[in-house]
Write a protein that holds these residues in place. Structure first.
Motif, short mmCIF file in Angstrom:
data_model
loop_
_atom_site.label_atom_id
_atom_site.label_comp_id
_atom_site.label_asym_id
_atom_site.label_seq_id
_atom_site.Cartn_x
_atom_site.Cartn_y
_atom_site.Cartn_z
N GLY A 117 0.80 -1.22 0.00
CA GLY A 117 0.00 0.00 0.00
C GLY A 117 0.82 1.27 0.00
N ASP A 118 2.11 1.20 0.37
CA ASP A 118 2.98 2.38 0.34
C ASP A 118 3.22 2.79 -1.12
N SER A 119 3.46 4.08 -1.32
CA SER A 119 3.76 4.59 -2.66
C SER A 119 5.21 5.03 -2.75
N VAL A 120 5.85 4.69 -3.86
CA VAL A 120 7.23 5.10 -4.14
C VAL A 120 7.27 5.63 -5.57
N ALA A 121 7.79 6.85 -5.75
CA ALA A 121 7.85 7.45 -7.08
C ALA A 121 9.05 6.90 -7.86
N ILE A 122 8.82 6.64 -9.15
CA ILE A 122 9.91 6.32 -10.07
C ILE A 122 10.01 7.48 -11.04
N PHE A 123 11.13 8.18 -10.96
CA PHE A 123 11.36 9.38 -11.78
C PHE A 123 12.60 9.09 -12.62
N MET A 124 12.38 8.41 -13.75
CA MET A 124 13.50 7.89 -14.53
C MET A 124 13.20 7.94 -16.02
N GLU A 125 14.28 8.02 -16.78
CA GLU A 125 14.18 7.87 -18.23
C GLU A 125 14.16 6.38 -18.57
N ASN A 126 13.86 6.07 -19.82
CA ASN A 126 13.78 4.68 -20.25
C ASN A 126 15.09 3.94 -20.06
N ARG A 127 15.00 2.77 -19.47
CA ARG A 127 16.12 1.85 -19.29
C ARG A 127 15.56 0.56 -18.71
N PRO A 128 16.27 -0.56 -18.83
CA PRO A 128 15.74 -1.84 -18.33
C PRO A 128 15.39 -1.81 -16.84
N GLU A 129 16.18 -1.09 -16.04
CA GLU A 129 15.92 -1.03 -14.61
C GLU A 129 14.54 -0.47 -14.28
N TYR A 130 14.00 0.35 -15.20
CA TYR A 130 12.69 0.94 -14.96
C TYR A 130 11.65 -0.15 -14.72
N ILE A 140 6.10 -6.87 -3.26
CA ILE A 140 5.81 -6.70 -1.83
C ILE A 140 4.60 -5.77 -1.63
N GLY A 141 3.91 -5.48 -2.73
CA GLY A 141 2.68 -4.67 -2.63
C GLY A 141 2.90 -3.19 -2.60
N VAL A 142 4.14 -2.72 -2.81
CA VAL A 142 4.41 -1.29 -2.86
C VAL A 142 3.98 -0.76 -4.23
N VAL A 143 3.28 0.36 -4.23
CA VAL A 143 2.69 0.91 -5.45
C VAL A 143 3.60 1.99 -6.02
N ALA A 144 4.16 1.74 -7.19
CA ALA A 144 5.03 2.72 -7.83
C ALA A 144 4.21 3.83 -8.45
N ALA A 145 4.72 5.05 -8.38
CA ALA A 145 4.09 6.21 -9.04
C ALA A 145 4.98 6.59 -10.21
N LEU A 146 4.56 6.25 -11.42
CA LEU A 146 5.39 6.45 -12.61
C LEU A 146 5.30 7.91 -13.05
N THR A 147 6.34 8.66 -12.77
CA THR A 147 6.30 10.12 -12.90
C THR A 147 6.99 10.59 -14.18
N ASN A 148 6.32 11.46 -14.89
CA ASN A 148 6.82 12.04 -16.13
C ASN A 148 8.13 12.80 -15.88
N TYR A 149 9.21 12.37 -16.53
CA TYR A 149 10.51 13.00 -16.27
C TYR A 149 10.65 14.37 -16.93
N ASN A 150 9.64 14.80 -17.69
CA ASN A 150 9.66 16.14 -18.28
C ASN A 150 9.11 17.21 -17.33
N LEU A 151 8.42 16.77 -16.27
CA LEU A 151 7.80 17.74 -15.36
C LEU A 151 8.84 18.46 -14.52
N ARG A 152 8.48 19.68 -14.11
CA ARG A 152 9.36 20.48 -13.29
C ARG A 152 8.54 21.24 -12.24
N LEU A 153 9.22 21.70 -11.20
CA LEU A 153 8.66 22.60 -10.19
C LEU A 153 7.34 22.09 -9.60
#
Length: 634
Positions: A117-130, A140-153
């Motif tokens: 249920g916890d959320s963890v942001a992924i702020f990354m460009e394309n790569r296999p690790e993504y 383990i049930g942690v919910v990733a937040a797939l964040t647009n790497y173009n966003l700012r501020l």
């Protein structure tokens, strides 16, 4: 007596037969177009039904087995551990390598106290690790937040805070964006995990070196206290929705599997394919349609960090690609490239995606020798998904009229000014006739693998996308926000984006978000943003009408502020300076009128400016002509 009545019965029976025949003839006369269309499209429909049946059976299988994405991947990985699953630059990632890294991610973050249920942001460009990181977290049930790497501020800060992210995993090249968020008061106390080379240190001193910490993590299957299930949340994908800042669309395992399974069977893909994607993995198209087929079916996938028109076909040849993803912008850039020996030296047999304009479709197919183009339609958070499987130029999908009961999509009439559904005297919404534009809606059925609507993390945002009591009391339909047209053969054609969102460079842009940035940069209260058509391009470019009665606006200051706060695709390409904007409460009527006028300086008396680089320059009639005639490219 009974014998005397027989003739009467015969007469009655004959009368009924004649009436039935007459009724059938009248029905056939009225519906002859539908009958003709049904006969013409029968081969298409039979093929679609067979693929749809496979999709439904596969989804029922994973639903009954309470399967998750991680479980399906593990099963495939153990069957073929040495098969190359991911290609990236010079790297080759086998199933076994991906499996070990996902387990390391799961075990390490569980050890750090992260739980279901916890959320963890992924702020990354394309790569296999993504793919490995969000998949490992999901174990383990942690919910990733797939964040647009173009966003700012502020928009970027909003994404981290909207779902209460308890950590951020990022690639070190994006450190400057995180520093900017810190400067405006964000990320206080939030752990940062940097993905950088083992021989380097994170640019942000407080960040944890993820690669080094994972070296000691266990690579065995994690033991979790709470079972991860089919209907559990998998991750969040941010979408502009129709208004405001980015919204976190909830993607459950069930939704992801629906996308992956549907994409595999409806496109007629095979397990020996190599799929190529240069689409961002924070989007549903690249992650769910491309990555989903890889993770859930064991199909090899080639990933590119960012799209490159000059390297697209070279990559396809390099990795022996047989299926490739596209968006309309990709196709436009590819066809604009000079002819090359690589154009037809590849093995690509099918391309699937959305936004290929009908004007370039035939030329694209001919030049690059693509046997099959599968244009599709869908929304990350929605339940209206379809695909064109028979190369019908311009169509985004189809649904035979006689099968609307099986897949309950409808086009309904909406008020052009307000965007609200038009209802008849009985209170029911009005269905569009063939070739009549309307908003696409899809019936919501809870826990159905295809028809369910999961909405956003913010429940208030979800409500605006649901149409209740559409055809009967108690029903509910998802509102796509898109205007489409359906012809007599059941083909759907995209016409426009409704409401306060437009699409540019393959991304949805919220007009309210851009208006907010303009106001914060320059303190202007009267500014409206809308999308305008630019000949030869996909979607609509951003345009802002700004009231400046005293002539005090400094466009250089505005351009600098916009460039810093907004990604390139969201920056208004055109600025129109007016003396005042007439008040209409919501501006919707005014936006519609401005949108119709566009940037045509031959008709608009106000000054219009064009964004060139990071500055706005006055748009002249000559420049306008160059844009309209395609000599000026965007």
């Amino acid at each position: 007596m009974s014998s005397q009545l027989l003739p009467s019965y015969d007469v009655l029976r004959m009368g009924i037969t004649h009436l039935a025949t007459l009724g059938l003839a009248v029905w056939a006369a009225i519906n002859h177009r539908y009958i003709y269309a049904g006969i013409r499209t029968l081969p298409r429909d039979l093929l679609a039904l067979s693929r749809f049946a496979k999709t439904i059976l596969a989804l029922k299988y994973v639903q009954r087995g309470n399967k998750t994405v991680g479980q399906l991947f593990d099963e495939n990985a153990k069957k073929e551990p040495q098969k190359v699953l991911l290609y990236f630059e010079e790297e080759r990632w086998t199933n076994e390598q991906v499996l070990r890294l996902t387990n390391k991610i799961a075990n390490y973050f569980q050890q750090q106290g992260f739980k279901k249920g916890d959320s963890v942001a992924i702020f990354m460009e394309n790569r296999p690790e993504y793919l490995c990181i969000w998949l490992g977290l999901s174990k383990i049930g942690v919910v990733a937040a797939l964040t647009n790497y173009n966003l700012r501020l502020q928009p970027l800060r909003h994404c981290f805070e909207a779902v209460n992210c308890k950590a951020i995993i990022y690639n070190d090249e994006l450190s400057p964006a995180l520093k900017e968020v810190m400067e405006i008061g964000g990320l206080v106390g939030t752990p940062l995990y940097s993905l950088c080379s083992l021989n380097e240190m994170p640019t942000i001193p407080s960040a944890i070196h993820l690669g080094k910490t994972l070296e000691q993590a266990l690579d065995t299957q994690p033991i979790v206290p709470s079972k991860i299930e089919f209907q559990d949340k998998l991750f969040y994908i941010y979408t502009s929705g129709t208004t405001g800042l980015p919204k976190a669309a909830v993607i459950k395992h069930s939704r992801y599997l629906m996308a992956a399974v549907g994409n595999f069977y409806m496109h007629g893909l095979r397990k020996d394919e190599v799929i190529y994607t240069a689409l961002p993995l924070y989007h549903g198209a690249g992650n769910m349609l491309g990555g989903g087929v890889a993770l859930c079916f064991g199909v090899s996938m080639a990933i590119r960090k960012k799209f490159s028109a000059s390297n697209f076909w070279k990559d396809c040849i390099r990795y022996d690609v047989t299926a490739a993803q596209y968006i309309g912008e990709i196709c436009r850039y590819l066809i604009a490239q000079p002819p090359s020996p690589y154009d037809k030296s590849h093995k690509v047999r099918i391309m699937f995606g959305n936004g290929l304009r009908r004007e370039i479709w035939p030329d694209f197919v001919k030049r690059f020798n693509i046997p099959q183009i599968n244009e599709l339609y869908g929304a990350t958070e929605g339940n209206c998904n379809m695909v064109n499987i028979d190369n019908k130029v311009g169509a985004v999908g189809f649904l035979p009229w006689y099968l609307s009961w099986l897949i309950p999509y409808q086009l309904i009439k909406v008020d052009e000014a307000t965007g609200e559904p038009i209802r008849g005297k009985n209170g029911k919404v009005l269905i569009c006739e063939p070739d009549e534009p309307g908003e696409l809606i899809g019936k919501i059925q809870k826990n159905h693998p295809i028809r369910d609507y999961l909405g956003y993390a913010d429940k208030n945002s979800s409500k605006g996308k649901v149409l209740e009591n559409a055809f009967k009391k108690g029903d509910a339909y998802f509102r796509s926000g898109d205007i489409l047209v359906r012809d007599i053969f059941g083909y759907f054609y995209f016409k426009d984006r409704k409401g306060d969102t437009f699409r540019w460079k393959g991304e949805n842009v919220s007009t309210a978000e851009v208006e907010s940035v303009i106001s914060s940069v320059y303190g202007l209260k009267d500014a409206v943003v809308y999308g305008v058509e630019v000949p030869g391009t996909e979607g609509r470019a951003g345009m802002a009408a700004i009231a400046d009665p005293d002539g005090s606006i400094d466009l250089d200051v505005l351009a600098q502020g916009i460039s810093k706060a907004l990604p390139s695709y969201a920056r208004p390409l055109f600025i129109r300076i007016l003396h005042q904007i007439e008040k209409t409460g919501t501006y919707k009527l005014q936006k519609l009128e401005y949108q119709k006028q566009g940037f045509d300086v031959t008709k608009v008396e106000d000054k219009v400016y064009l964004l060139k680089g990071t500055s706005y320059v006055l748009l002249t009639q000559t420049m306008h002509t160059d844009i309209v005639e395609g000599r000026m490219k965007f």
